[in-house]
Design an enzyme around this catalytic site. Structure first.
Site: not given
Ligand code: CAA
Length: 387
Positions: A244, A370
């Site tokens: 995305g 996103e």
């Molecule tokens: N691909 C696959 N798996 C992934 C990954 C990826 N890119 N990133 C993390 N993971 C997995 C990790 O390996 C981990 O797995 P395990 O538990 O098995 O170890 C699990 O996910 C948790 O990962 P983190 O510990 O890194 O997670 P976190 O809680 O620290 O959060 C974050 C990471 C990057 C802050 C995440 O919460 C994030 O991206 N937040 C932002 C959310 C976002 O982008 N929201 C947008 C909403 S959609 C939108 O806006 C739509 C619209 O209307 C246009």
């Protein structure tokens, strides 16, 4: 290294450019002013194959690569950023997770009509009290005989008011001692009992791309609504956002490209101190910076899209960092470029008579949805510092 686009990529870019110039751009100001959902443009994008660009042809898509998707997104967004994000949500946030994680039944019955543009999809991750910290969602799905019962709310759901399906994330397991949660993804049709939608939101920009809050109250979905594996929904969400973010980076490119083009045109027409303002070095330097930053962002975006294409066949390829870098730089660049575009236009840039004020308002969202710029920096830093 080859920066040349393939013949197919040029063809999709030109088709998108032509459609954008002839059918999207003439309507963009009116769509924005009236906050009107561009139903006719969404239908036409479906006919052109723009709503499922990278979906395999056997599931109703155009079967093209993600570089083509980025190119088409940039062109459509240059004409109208609202129309661009409608396209991006359908492609990246709805079709892509079904391509990657969906069951054969979901691909045949749900993905195929959505990729063809006969139906529309949206994505439900964000909640009123859980945005950047996505794991802390409050929506829960409880296992019952034959399916799941979902309770919770999701907000800022782009395409929500018009979508036929949502991909929804809910907590399905909580460790009573550690409090650690597991999530699951579901695909749910609009009209399912207990799934309701609020009136649409009113926003600073992308006004024609309607969003809303959606509610799930005692909403039963069958077992076959689960996308991917039970308990692995967070990975589905994160992997989806890796794609995305390329779509939003491309949207940001389009907005900046439009702002730069309008600025060049205006600078060649407007006179001050006896010459057209393009003769002033102050204006030339702004144009130079705008063009350089736009190209830098485009290269980052194309690199992320090319890596996503590699990842289709080589499962060891990850592009989380590259997608985050593209989105971070392109979105902040877009705001800077639109800011300068208003400066070049002077007072007229602040008026709704000229499109750069819309570019400025539209650019701003790309730094938020996103994943905010701060979240992109977290993803980038985590990748640089790991190991
Ligand atoms: N691909 C696959 N798996 C992934 C990954 C990826 N890119 N990133 C993390 N993971 C997995 C990790 O390996 C981990 O797995 P395990 O538990 O098995 O170890 C699990 O996910 C948790 O990962 P983190 O510990 O890194 O997670 P976190 O809680 O620290 O959060 C974050 C990471 C990057 C802050 C995440 O919460 C994030 O991206 N937040 C932002 C959310 C976002 O982008 N929201 C947008 C909403 S959609 C939108 O806006 C739509 C619209 O209307 C246009």
């Amino acid at each position: 290294m080859d920066f040349e686009l393939t013949e197919t990529q040029r063809m999709i870019r030109d088709t998108a450019r032509d459609f954008a110039a002839k059918e999207v751009a003439p309507k963009a100001a009116e769509l924005d002013k009236n906050e009107r959902w561009p139903a006719e443009l969404v239908a036409k994008m479906g006919e052109l194959g723009f709503l499922g660009i990278a979906v395999p042809e056997e599931y109703g898509g155009a079967g093209l690569d993600h570089v083509s998707y980025a190119l088409a997104m940039e062109e459509i967004s240059a004409a109208c950023a609202s129309t661009g994000v409608i396209m991006s949500v359908n492609n990246s946030l709805f079709c892509d997770p079904l391509v990657k994680f969906g069951s054969e039944k979901q691909k045949k019955e749900i993905l195929t009509p959505v990729a063809r543009g006969e139906k529309l999809g949206c994505f439900g991750l964000t909640e009123p009290m859980s945005g950047s910290d996505a794991q802390t969602m409050a929506t829960v799905a409880k296992k019952v005989d034959g399916g799941w019962v979902i309770d919770g709310a999701k907000n800022w759901i782009t395409n929500g008011p018009h979508a036929d399906y949502i991909i929804l994330f809910a907590i399905t397991e909580k460790d009573p001692t550690t409090g650690k949660v597991k999530h699951t993804a579901f695909v749910i049709p609009s009209g399912t009992a207990g799934f309701t939608k609020n009136a649409r939101d009113h926003k600073l920009g992308i006004k024609a791309a309607h969003s809303c809050t959606v509610f799930f109250e005692n909403c039963f979905v069958p077992d076959d609504a689960v996308v991917g594996k039970v308990g692995e929904g967070f990975k589905v969400a994160m992997a989806t956002l890796d794609g995305g973010r390329i779509g939003i980076a491309s949207q940001a490119l389009g907005i900046a490209k439009a702002a730069l083009e309008k600025s060049v045109q205006y600078a060649k027409e407007r006179k001050s101190f006896g010459v057209t303002i393009d003769k002033h070095q102050a204006i030339q330097f702004m144009i130079a910076d705008m063009g350089t930053e736009l190209d830098a962002a485009r290269l980052l975006t194309w690199r992320a899209a090319a890596l996503k294409d590699k990842a289709v066949t080589d499962k060891s390829v990850r592009h989380s960092m590259e997608s985050a870098q593209a989105k971070l730089y392109a979105s902040e660049m877009s705001t800077r470029v639109a800011h300068k575009a208003i400066q070049i236009h002077g007072g007229y840039g602040y008026s709704t008579e000229f499109p750069v004020e819309r570019n400025y308002r539209d650019a701003r969202i790309t730094e938020l949805y996103e994943g905010t710029s701060e979240i992109q920096r977290i993803v980038i830093a985590a990748n640089l510092l790991k190991g």
